[in-house]
Design a protein around this motif. Structure first.
Motif, mmCIF file in Angstrom:
data_model
loop_
_atom_site.group_PDB
_atom_site.id
_atom_site.type_symbol
_atom_site.label_atom_id
_atom_site.label_comp_id
_atom_site.label_asym_id
_atom_site.label_seq_id
_atom_site.Cartn_x
_atom_site.Cartn_y
_atom_site.Cartn_z
ATOM 1 N N SER A 22 0.838 -1.196 0.000
ATOM 2 C CA SER A 22 0.000 0.000 0.000
ATOM 3 C C SER A 22 0.877 1.251 0.000
ATOM 4 O O SER A 22 1.597 1.496 0.982
ATOM 5 N N PRO A 23 0.848 2.054 -1.047
ATOM 6 C CA PRO A 23 1.655 3.279 -1.056
ATOM 7 C C PRO A 23 1.328 4.207 0.111
ATOM 8 O O PRO A 23 2.226 4.831 0.682
ATOM 9 N N ARG A 24 0.037 4.293 0.457
ATOM 10 C CA ARG A 24 -0.356 5.186 1.561
ATOM 11 C C ARG A 24 0.232 4.710 2.878
ATOM 12 O O ARG A 24 0.781 5.511 3.641
ATOM 13 N N TRP A 25 0.127 3.397 3.163
ATOM 14 C CA TRP A 25 0.674 2.866 4.410
ATOM 15 C C TRP A 25 2.185 3.048 4.448
ATOM 16 O O TRP A 25 2.757 3.404 5.476
ATOM 17 N N CYS A 26 2.839 2.814 3.322
ATOM 18 C CA CYS A 26 4.291 2.965 3.243
ATOM 19 C C CYS A 26 4.700 4.424 3.473
ATOM 20 O O CYS A 26 5.679 4.696 4.159
ATOM 21 N N MET A 80 4.034 -5.632 -6.867
ATOM 22 C CA MET A 80 3.894 -4.583 -5.872
ATOM 23 C C MET A 80 4.492 -3.284 -6.391
ATOM 24 O O MET A 80 5.685 -3.216 -6.699
ATOM 25 N N LYS A 81 3.669 -2.247 -6.451
ATOM 26 C CA LYS A 81 4.134 -0.957 -6.953
ATOM 27 C C LYS A 81 5.210 -0.368 -6.045
ATOM 28 O O LYS A 81 6.166 0.252 -6.523
ATOM 29 N N VAL A 82 5.040 -0.523 -4.742
ATOM 30 C CA VAL A 82 6.011 0.053 -3.805
ATOM 31 C C VAL A 82 7.380 -0.607 -3.984
ATOM 32 O O VAL A 82 8.415 0.061 -3.896
ATOM 33 N N GLU A 127 8.643 9.695 -4.540
ATOM 34 C CA GLU A 127 8.180 8.852 -5.644
ATOM 35 C C GLU A 127 6.718 8.438 -5.446
ATOM 36 O O GLU A 127 5.936 8.403 -6.411
ATOM 37 N N ILE A 128 6.350 8.135 -4.212
ATOM 38 C CA ILE A 128 4.964 7.762 -3.929
ATOM 39 C C ILE A 128 4.013 8.921 -4.236
ATOM 40 O O ILE A 128 2.971 8.735 -4.871
ATOM 41 N N ILE A 129 4.378 10.110 -3.791
ATOM 42 C CA ILE A 129 3.535 11.287 -4.044
ATOM 43 C C ILE A 129 3.392 11.530 -5.547
ATOM 44 O O ILE A 129 2.300 11.836 -6.044
ATOM 45 N N GLN A 130 4.494 11.378 -6.262
ATOM 46 C CA GLN A 130 4.456 11.626 -7.703
ATOM 47 C C GLN A 130 3.575 10.608 -8.429
ATOM 48 O O GLN A 130 2.770 10.974 -9.295
ATOM 49 N N ARG A 131 3.690 9.333 -8.078
ATOM 50 C CA ARG A 131 2.929 8.295 -8.776
ATOM 51 C C ARG A 131 1.465 8.254 -8.336
ATOM 52 O O ARG A 131 0.591 7.878 -9.122
ATOM 53 N N GLU A 132 1.215 8.605 -7.070
ATOM 54 C CA GLU A 132 -0.146 8.535 -6.540
ATOM 55 C C GLU A 132 -0.821 9.903 -6.485
ATOM 56 O O GLU A 132 -1.773 10.085 -5.734
ATOM 57 N N ARG A 133 -0.324 10.838 -7.285
ATOM 58 C CA ARG A 133 -0.817 12.215 -7.202
ATOM 59 C C ARG A 133 -2.300 12.346 -7.526
ATOM 60 O O ARG A 133 -2.944 13.312 -7.121
ATOM 61 N N SER A 149 -7.021 10.134 -3.962
ATOM 62 C CA SER A 149 -7.724 11.071 -3.078
ATOM 63 C C SER A 149 -6.914 11.384 -1.827
ATOM 64 O O SER A 149 -6.900 12.531 -1.359
ATOM 65 N N TRP A 150 -6.188 10.380 -1.289
ATOM 66 C CA TRP A 150 -5.428 10.633 -0.067
ATOM 67 C C TRP A 150 -4.257 11.578 -0.299
ATOM 68 O O TRP A 150 -3.903 12.352 0.597
ATOM 69 N N VAL A 151 -3.677 11.544 -1.492
ATOM 70 C CA VAL A 151 -2.599 12.485 -1.831
ATOM 71 C C VAL A 151 -3.160 13.901 -1.986
ATOM 72 O O VAL A 151 -2.575 14.876 -1.525
#
Length: 250
Positions: free
Chosen positions: A16-20, A92-94, A233-239, A242-244
């Motif tokens: 989970s990108p958010r959890w990470c 896994m994306k992360v 990287e997480i912020i950029q990919r998950e921009r 909704s959580w970003v």
């Protein structure tokens, strides 16, 4: 598909990108403090209190940067390959993000290892560079990092880039044991390993203890650099998530 029953819960939480992103935010201050304390303590100890070598004099003190950077450059590559394999197997994306973030950090550490080795080699061997087995295999490691960075940049599709670089990283793993055992397999100028798990250190405690402090400090620094790059990287990919958007708005 791989059986999920035997895998620990945290392994899938890492997917989970958010959890990470949240867990690295909590760990980051701790590793920053640890890195600063260990590196400052190790540097002062190495330069001011560790005795000079009976053969090399004070020139040996560069070991406190060269050895940690050499060990870390190899460890970073292994982490990158493992993360790439996890991305290939479990999608896994992360893991793909971790593998991508490892490459520039590892390349920088490899440059530091090569540069400090050259500086150390000049007074020891009388030359900045020799085509020694250990030096050549470390140079190959640096080129592998550059190849992975270039491949990541050349492929537009993030998934395709992750798969391609993961395969290259896994193939390049063959170079790691060559680096480690090159001084045992060939007649080289490079001295044997400073640390061995199966043997007692050859140097006295007042010399190897600060070296161990520096090694741990380098790992903590790597953790800081990795988490910073990974969070970006997480912020950029998950921009578009909704959580970003909530995070940025907040």
């Amino acid at each position: 598909m791989a059986d999920k029953k035997w895998m620990p819960r945290w392994f899938y939480q890492l997917a989970s990108p958010r959890w990470c992103y949240e867990i690295t935010g909590k760990l980051l201050p701790l590793f920053v403090i640890a890195a600063i304390l260990l590196l400052v303590t190790g540097t002062v100890w190495a330069l001011a209190f560790a005795p000079a070598d009976y053969q090399q004099g004070n020139s040996f003190r560069i070991i406190y940067i060269h050895v940690p950077s050499s060990i870390l450059a190899q460890s970073c590559y292994m982490l990158m390959a493992v993360a790439g394999a996890i991305g290939l197997i479990w999608k896994m994306k992360v893991a793909d993000m971790v593998a991508k973030c490892c490459a520039p950090i590892g390349a920088s550490i490899a440059v530091l290892s090569l540069a400090t080795g050259a500086i150390w080699g000049k007074p020891t061997w009388g030359s900045w560079w020799v085509w020694d087995a250990r030096l050549t295999s470390m140079l190959i490691l640096f080129f592998l990092y550059l190849g992975i960075i270039a491949l990541n940049s050349a492929i537009e599709s993030e998934r395709t880039a992750a798969q391609s670089t993961a395969v290259l990283a896994l193939v390049g793993l063959v170079n790691i044991p060559i680096i480690k055992y090159s001084v045992d397999w060939w007649n080289t100028l490079h001295q044997p390993a400073t640390f061995k798990l199966t043997e007692r250190p050859a140097m006295p405690a007042e010399m190897w203890v600060p070296l161990l402090v520096m090694v741990i400090g380098f790992y903590c620094f790597f953790a800081v650099a990795m988490m910073l790059r990974l969070r970006n990287e997480i912020i950029q990919r998950e921009r578009r998530s909704s959580w970003v958007r909530d995070l940025i708005a907040g």
